[in-house]
Write a protein that holds these residues in place. Structure first.
Motif, PDB file in Angstrom:
ATOM      1  N   ALA B  24       3.496   5.459  12.364  1.00 30.33           N
ATOM      2  CA  ALA B  24       4.130   4.230  11.890  1.00 30.33           C
ATOM      3  C   ALA B  24       5.395   4.565  11.104  1.00 30.33           C
ATOM      4  O   ALA B  24       6.460   3.978  11.343  1.00 30.33           O
ATOM      5  CB  ALA B  24       3.152   3.440  11.027  1.00 30.33           C
ATOM      6  N   ILE B  25       5.269   5.525  10.216  1.00 36.40           N
ATOM      7  CA  ILE B  25       6.421   5.855   9.374  1.00 36.40           C
ATOM      8  C   ILE B  25       7.583   6.365  10.229  1.00 36.40           C
ATOM      9  O   ILE B  25       8.721   5.907  10.097  1.00 36.40           O
ATOM     10  CB  ILE B  25       6.026   6.900   8.314  1.00 36.40           C
ATOM     11  CG1 ILE B  25       5.084   6.265   7.295  1.00 36.40           C
ATOM     12  CG2 ILE B  25       7.262   7.443   7.603  1.00 36.40           C
ATOM     13  CD1 ILE B  25       4.357   7.280   6.437  1.00 36.40           C
ATOM     14  N   THR B  26       7.288   7.293  11.155  1.00 32.64           N
ATOM     15  CA  THR B  26       8.377   7.835  11.972  1.00 32.64           C
ATOM     16  C   THR B  26       8.974   6.761  12.863  1.00 32.64           C
ATOM     17  O   THR B  26      10.187   6.722  13.066  1.00 32.64           O
ATOM     18  CB  THR B  26       7.896   9.012  12.835  1.00 32.64           C
ATOM     19  OG1 THR B  26       6.753   8.573  13.579  1.00 32.64           O
ATOM     20  CG2 THR B  26       7.523  10.206  11.995  1.00 32.64           C
ATOM     21  N   SER B  27       8.118   5.877  13.367  1.00 29.22           N
ATOM     22  CA  SER B  27       8.650   4.816  14.235  1.00 29.22           C
ATOM     23  C   SER B  27       9.583   3.908  13.461  1.00 29.22           C
ATOM     24  O   SER B  27      10.628   3.484  13.977  1.00 29.22           O
ATOM     25  CB  SER B  27       7.521   3.972  14.821  1.00 29.22           C
ATOM     26  OG  SER B  27       6.634   4.797  15.486  1.00 29.22           O
ATOM     27  N   ILE B  28       9.199   3.619  12.226  1.00 27.70           N
ATOM     28  CA  ILE B  28      10.072   2.765  11.419  1.00 27.70           C
ATOM     29  C   ILE B  28      11.383   3.501  11.118  1.00 27.70           C
ATOM     30  O   ILE B  28      12.452   2.919  11.122  1.00 27.70           O
ATOM     31  CB  ILE B  28       9.344   2.341  10.134  1.00 27.70           C
ATOM     32  CG1 ILE B  28       8.241   1.334  10.508  1.00 27.70           C
ATOM     33  CG2 ILE B  28      10.304   1.711   9.131  1.00 27.70           C
ATOM     34  CD1 ILE B  28       7.238   1.122   9.418  1.00 27.70           C
TER      35      ILE B  28
END
Lengths: 358, 1045
Positions: B24-28
């Motif tokens: 989630a963090i990397t996608s954001i």
């Protein structure tokens, strides 16, 4: 401060740097405390601290922040980390093996998981992270197209891509056919031959230092000293005219260094026998040719009887002679380097009539 | 067989929840990074400039729109609007007829459309059948296939022809329907057309404004990222330049200039105002008459931008395009101060002040505004604006001068006059006259003592000398450096006097210095020479410094030499450009007395004469001998040589070392090659080949050159060099403005890599003008004459000596159109005094031009005025009536009051107490000197030929309002009725028979000036004294006699 920088500049000169890194690497492999988490932190802090200190120097900053050189800075830390990690795992395993336990990897290999999500998910995340890093990198560090190549105005220094800088460094000591053709071929052939030469089953599938000390030291010597260290040398310490520059030295294109080198034939005929060089090339180069023949032809046999008798018995004739020849050729690289540094030796065999120089 | 399901619960190697969080963090994170990437790709600087330009254009168009609206006549507009309403009413009234006509028009149009389509299809089918028939016929004429193809073709042809008739008929019906509809709508249509005409300007600007909109949705969509691939309004503008190339080492690629992607205003008039458009990128290019404009000699579509300005043609980024600031050197200098905390003299500097000064430089502003940096990958960046004229030099090197590029012109003059080209080969600047005097007979002119002290420092003798200083410069400092220098000077002097040819000159009579002074001021010496202690050197507009400053001659030369020199300069130096003024022996004696009495610069008399140092001399001789001999042999030679031999040896070697022979003819060096580096393509020289030594200047060509020109030996600073390795370029003592000028010229010496059609044309009239200008420059014609509106500097000296400027050498204007080429040739070949303006004391000197130079000058003057050259019509018969009218009018206008008609008349006029200021050229020789056509034209409009002439304008121009050329009128017709002209009237009526005709003739400026011309032409003209004179084989040439006044 200046004295310290001068000292580091002096220590970084090729002869000393290669010697020190050789001793340091091999020695360090036997210092157990270094291969713990604490030891790793100390190593990291030393490296990072050294860089932090060096970055205060304007000349170092210029070279280290060149966009071309950034990957090598990264490589320095990555190679360091993975080397430490391998040694850390190896020492853990060595302790377990000594205590009669199986290696750590054994536990992992007993366990089975599905490729989704355990593999694919991690790959996906890695892909995203790599994309982010590459995009940011390409935005932040400019890599402009340069002027069209012009043989009349080559850049100074003219450098190979960073991954070939180790080979380019060898050009200082060997003719192109050696440094550019024979040695790289032997590296590839030698690497391919390893599984057939080294049939020792110990250490398969798990890290261990104690069980494969000789092999690991040998590999690290070839990879870290003769490849990585030479790349670092070529990147950060070779400046205009391929002259050596200490890390805190200004890359002055006008710097002059005497390049007075002699060949074996000159030493033998002129210095020792006090006579002119023979005109016939074979006679002239005979001492050098004999040396080479001895090194590659007779030395392996001698070694099989003396120093490497244990290996000879273990490996058998063919495996031993192939292995020891590859080993001697690898060793020939630093030997020639040292001969240059100590005796200004240019060529062992110098048959200019056929452009055949060793 | 189904596999066994996995054991529950599934065991994971990783903590999947944590992994999801990481995901989630990397996608954001990846989202802003991609947005950043898109913005980096999309947000180009040039788009901002295009928007700003469109904004400016819109503002300008709006203003134009307002003006156009104001210009519309409201009454006319109201009239047409009313007519349109009237038309509309009419249409409403005839509603049914109109709608019927409309229906008919629609219907007939449809019928025509169908018939037309049928016609086109039929034609295509027929063409295909014809081709088929042709090929079959060719293959086998008698086959059945050929016969059937022929039948097909003929059938389709008939059908095509039928369709043609149908189409034409349908069209006629449609036209008819349209016409009847138009007849109904006529009132309204006429009104609309008239309105459109009335509002044409307004509508044009309105339409343009529509294309300049930058805020509607359509604009945003077409210029949005990704969508902008279709039809963006913001787009890269480029021009492909045929025949101009980029040199990419192994091949050439065509130049494609994209400069106008940002510099959109460059081509457009109306953006000149510096106040309104402070950024040059948004301004019109200056001098559209010379550059960019399609009617200029350098149209944008042919030459683009980079062929003159330099820089990278395809780049659309400020730095990458190769913009170069004017003051990069100064910026770096300040940056060094900031780093070191002190200035050059070691005085501490205030960091804030230095920073402020850095920000104020152009470089500082560019760094701030455009993130400018040096593009080290760009071998040929743009010329900085201060040296922008370098771009002209790349092509125009073969020209003689550059009147439209002042700084380049100055640089070129410096390079020519200071002799840079003598040591450094420069294509286009070869074969110029030697800049230094001939030294092959120097011993008969001056003394060794003077020569030695001159060599020490030429400026001590003559402050404005063009001779540079070779000795006592910074790389020979210290006791031993000075001893070595003295030894070299002594050797050079010894050599020059030993090898010099000997000559003795006759004694000069005792002259009177006061008379000599008058002669000096009057005869024309001051066109080329000044005589002022401490004068500054002026190369630009320095016509009066063409020859040396005549001071301190008593220290330098003997009176005998000076006398012989003045009598015949070429007798001493066959290649001198000093002309012969045809002075008598008495005049020479006076002039010598005056010149020998001129003062000298005091410091020279006090200066020390250098003496050779034995030890240094031996070392120097040994140094040179060991180049070819062993050390032992060289030492033996040195021991054997006498001091005199050593001096001569040193002299020869040093003259060779410093290349003195490049500027001076020196015996023994007739075939020596110049010592300097060739500079023909220096502007392309890679910067890394330049030796910056230990001098801190930015590593650019311009900065290297400025340092070298200003302090030629400075790159030796802090270097340990042997004598042979030391830099040799002499000190020219250039001012900073001169350095910039030289920089401009040398930077412009680049490869002329372009198609031949684009190169400067060296043939034809243009070539003749350039060749002539070369001669004019070399012989300093403009020292005395105002020529091409420049020069005539002798007038300054005359004003200072309080001499009437009416006695100044004539202004040369329109000379090619004015005089006959063969007269000009003869005159330039052997000028005589007293022929045209006998009252002048200043003399046209004898230059002893060679035939090439004479032809060059005559064709130059002809080309300047686009006059016929070299042959013209000889006019030998004149209309007798015209001549008669001319003679009468000549008398009536009292032309002879100023113009003596013969030499006798001139003598009479003088006796009658007339002063030269009252007189005009003698007309007796007009027919041998002037062009027939020109005389009439001159009489008609003298003030246009030569503004400020004393010739009265007898045929004034009518004032016909601004912008109109104005017709010339003859005031003679109305004046004829005045009592003063009664005699003339009578004579003219006698010739013409009637008063009306006489008035018509004399009232026509063309005809009356031609009549006057015919009269002038006949003055002193032997052919015309008898009406039917037999044709003479040739006109008598002016005899080549050198006469004194």
């Amino acid at each position: 401060m200046t004295a310290l920088k001068d000292l580091i500049n002096w220590l970084a000169s090729p002869a000393i740097a290669v010697t020190l890194s050789m001793i340091g690497l091999v020695g360090a492999m036997f210092v157990k405390p270094l291969w713990t988490k604490k030891g790793g932190l100390v190593l990291f802090a030393t490296l990072a601290g050294g860089f932090a200190f060096s970055f205060t120097d304007p000349n170092f900053r210029i070279v280290a922040t060149m966009p071309d050189n950034v990957p090598i800075l990264g490589m320095l830390f990555l190679v360091g980390f993975f080397f430490w990690y391998a040694m850390y795992q190896a020492h853990l395993n060595d302790a377990r093996l000594a205590a009669g336990q199986p290696p750590l990897e054994k536990e992992d290999s007993d366990k089975k998981v599905f490729s989704w999500p355990d593999l694919v998910y991690v790959e996906l995340v890695s892909l995203i992270i790599c994309s982010i890093v590459l995009v940011v990198w390409s935005i932040v560090l400019k890599a402009p197209l340069e002027e069209p190549a012009n043989p009349g105005a080559a850049p100074n220094p003219a450098k190979a891509p960073w991954y070939f800088l180790g080979l380019q460094e060898l050009l200082v000591y060997f003719d192109p056919w050696m440094a550019g053709v024979v040695l790289p071929t032997l590296i590839i052939v030698g690497l391919m031959a390893i599984p057939y030469i080294d049939t020792n089953p110990r250490g398969n599938g798990y890290f261990s230092f104690r069980e494969r000390k000789w092999e690991i030291v040998m590999f690290c010597f070839g990879f870290i000293i003769l490849w990585v260290v030479l790349i670092i040398l070529g990147t950060f310490l070779r400046g205009p005219n391929w002259n050596f520059f200490g890390p805190y030295e200004y890359w002055d294109p006008n710097k002059l260094v005497p390049l007075n080198n002699v060949s074996v034939s000159e030493i033998f005929w002129v210095k020792w026998l006090k006579t002119a060089l023979p005109t016939f090339w074979l006679k002239r180069e005979l001492p050098g040719i004999l040396l080479i023949l001895f090194y590659l032809g007779a030395l392996p046999g001698l070694l099989s009887k003396t120093l490497f008798r244990r290996f000879y018995e273990k490996m058998g004739t063919v495996r031993f002679f192939v292995g020891v020849n590859l080993f001697l050729i690898m060793l020939a690289v630093p030997i020639k380097m040292y001969l240059r540094w100590i005796f200004n030796l240019k060529y062992i065999v110098n048959i200019q009539e056929f452009s055949f120089n060793i | 067989m189904a596999k066994a399901p996995p054991p529950e619960p599934i065991d994971h190697h990783y903590d999947i929840k944590r992994l999801t969080k990481v995901f989630a963090i990397t996608s954001i994170l990846v989202l802003p990074v991609f947005a950043w990437m898109t913005w980096q790709d999309y947000g180009r600087d040039w788009k901002a400039w295009q928007k700003k330009f469109v904004e400016n254009d819109r503002r300008r168009t709006r203003a134009a729109l307002r003006t156009a609206a104001e210009k519309i006549d409201p009454e006319a507009e109201e009239k047409y609007l009313e007519q349109r309403r009237e038309g509309a009413r009419e249409l409403r009234h005839n509603r049914s007829a109109v709608s019927e006509a409309e229906d008919e028009a629609k219907k007939t149009e449809g019928a025509w459309y169908e018939a037309d389509q049928d016609f086109r299809f039929k034609k295509a089918e027929m063409d295909t059948a014809r081709y088929d028939f042709e090929t079959r016929q060719k293959e086998s004429p008698k086959s059945a296939g050929a016969a059937s193809a022929r039948k097909d073709y003929e059938r389709l042809k008939a059908s095509y022809e039928a369709s043609t008739i149908v189409e034409q008929a349908a069209r006629a019906r449609w036209d008819e329907a349209k016409a009847s509809l138009a007849a109904l709508q006529k009132t309204k249509k006429d009104a609309e057309e008239a309105l459109a005409k009335l509002d044409a300007d307004y509508d044009r600007f309105q339409a343009k404004l529509g294309t300049l909109r930058q805020s509607d949705a359509f604009y945003f969509v077409r210029n949005a990222p990704i969508a902008d691939m279709l039809a963006p309004s913001l787009k890269i503008q480029q021009v492909q330049l045929d025949g101009l190339y980029n040199d990419v080492n192994f091949l050439r690629s065509q130049r494609v200039d994209r400069c106008v992607t940002c510099h959109l205003a460059a081509e457009t008039r109306g953006f000149e105002d510096r106040e309104k458009y402070p950024q040059s990128v948004l301004r019109t290019h200056p001098r559209l008459d010379l550059f960019v404009d399609s009617n200029s000699p350098h149209p944008y579509a042919t030459f683009g931008c980079t062929s003159c300005h330099g820089g990278r043609d395809r780049a659309t980024d400020f730095t990458r395009a190769g913009h170069m600031p004017n003051d990069y050197g100064r910026y770096e200098h300040l940056a060094a101060q900031l780093e070191e905390g002190h200035d050059d003299k070691g005085l501490p500097t205030d960091d804030d002040e230095v920073k402020e000064a850095m920000d104020e430089t152009q470089t500082g502003r560019w760094i701030k505004d455009y993130e400018w940096e040096v593009d080290k990958y760009n071998d040929l960046p743009m010329y900085p604006m201060k040296a922008v004229e370098a771009g002209c030099f790349r092509c125009h090197r073969s020209d003689a001068s550059h009147p439209k590029a002042a700084k380049l012109d100055q640089g070129r003059k410096l390079v020519e006059q200071l002799g840079c080209w003598s040591c450094h080969k420069m294509k286009g600047l070869e074969d110029l006259p030697r800049v230094g005097p001939n030294l092959t007979r120097v011993a008969s002119k001056t003394t060794p003592e003077w020569t030695e002290r001159w060599l020490v420092n030429p400026r001590a003798f003559r402050n404005n000398t063009k001779m540079p200083r070779f000795f006592y410069l910074e790389n020979f400092e210290g006791e031993s450096g000075h001893r070595l220098t003295d030894t070299m000077i002594a050797g050079v002097t010894a050599y020059l006097f030993e090898k010099s040819g000997k000559a003795s000159w006759p004694a000069v009579g005792v002259g009177d210095a006061m008379r000599g002074k008058l002669l000096f001021e009057n005869v024309g010496c001051q066109g080329c020479h000044i005589s002022e202690v401490g004068a500054e050197r002026h190369v630009m507009d320095g016509w009066r410094q063409h020859g040396p400053n005549l001071i301190g001659l008593s220290q330098k030369v003997t009176p005998e030499w000076l006398g012989a020199w003045l009598k015949n300069p070429k007798g001493y130096n066959s290649e001198t450009r000093m002309p012969n003024l045809r002075l008598s022996d008495g005049e020479i004696a006076d002039l010598v007395a005056y010149l020998m009495s001129r003062p000298a610069q005091p410091e020279f008399a006090r200066s020390r004469a250098p003496k050779a140092d034995e030890k240094e001399r031996d070392a120097l001789v040994t140094d040179y001998l060991t180049q070819t001999k062993s050390v032992v042999e060289a030492k033996a030679d040195v021991a054997r040589m006498s001091p005199r031999e050593k001096d001569l040896f040193v002299g020869e070697k040093i003259i060779g070392h410093y290349g003195c022979y490049s500027c001076h003819a020196i015996p023994g060096f007739e075939n020596a090659k110049p010592i300097g580096v060739e500079l023909s393509e220096w502007g392309n020289k890679p910067v890394h080949l330049l030796d910056f030594g230990f001098v801190h200047v930015p590593h650019t060509r311009a900065d290297w050159l400025a340092q070298k020109a200003g302090q030629p030996r400075s790159y030796d600073r802090e270097k340990v060099k042997t004598f042979q390795e030391k830099l040799r370029m002499p000190q020219f003592s250039l001012s900073s403005a001169e350095i910039e000028a030289v920089q401009t010229a040398i930077l412009g010496m680049q490869k002329e890599d372009m198609a031949d059609t684009l190169k400067v044309k060296a043939a034809g009239a243009r070539g003749a003008i350039q060749a002539g200008r070369r001669i004019v420059k070399d012989f300093n014609c403009q020292g005395c004459h105002i020529l091409e509106d420049k020069g005539g500097q002798i007038r300054e000296a005359m004003t200072a000596s309080k001499i009437d400027l009416a006695l100044a050498p004539p202004v040369i204007r329109g000379e090619g159109a004015k005089v006959q080429s063969d007269w000009l040739f003869a005159f330039l070949n052997a000028p005589r005094s007293g022929q045209i303006r006998p009252w002048l004391k200043v003399r046209m000197p004898t230059f002893e031009f060679n035939p090439d130079q004479l032809n060059g000058l005559t064709s130059y003057f002809a080309a300047l005025d686009k006059a016929r050259y070299p042959f013209e019509n000889r006019v030998e018969t004149l209309d007798p009536r015209s001549r008669a009218v001319g003679a009468k009018t000549f008398d009536a206008l009292k032309c002879a009051q100023c113009h003596p008609t013969s030499q006798d008349a001139f003598a009479l006029a003088l006796r009658a107490g007339k002063t030269p200021a009252d007189l005009a050229p003698i007309l007796a020789a007009a027919h041998t000197r002037l062009r027939y056509e020109w005389i009439a034209d001159w009489i008609k409009r003298p003030e246009e030929w030569m503004p400020g002439t004393r010739m009265p304008t007898n045929f004034p121009k009518m004032d016909e309002g601004p912008g109109k050329p104005g017709r010339r009128i003859s005031p003679l017709a109305p004046a004829l009725d005045a009592p003063a002209f009664a005699g003339l009237k009578k004579d003219l009526v006698g010739i013409w028979g009637s008063e009306a005709e006489a008035k018509a003739y004399i009232g026509d400026p063309d005809r009356v000036t031609k009549a006057l011309r015919d009269h002038v032409w006949s003055l002193g003209n032997e052919f015309l004294t008898a009406p039917q004179a037999p044709k003479a084989p040739n006109k008598t040439k002016a005899p080549a006699v050198v006469a004194a006044n």
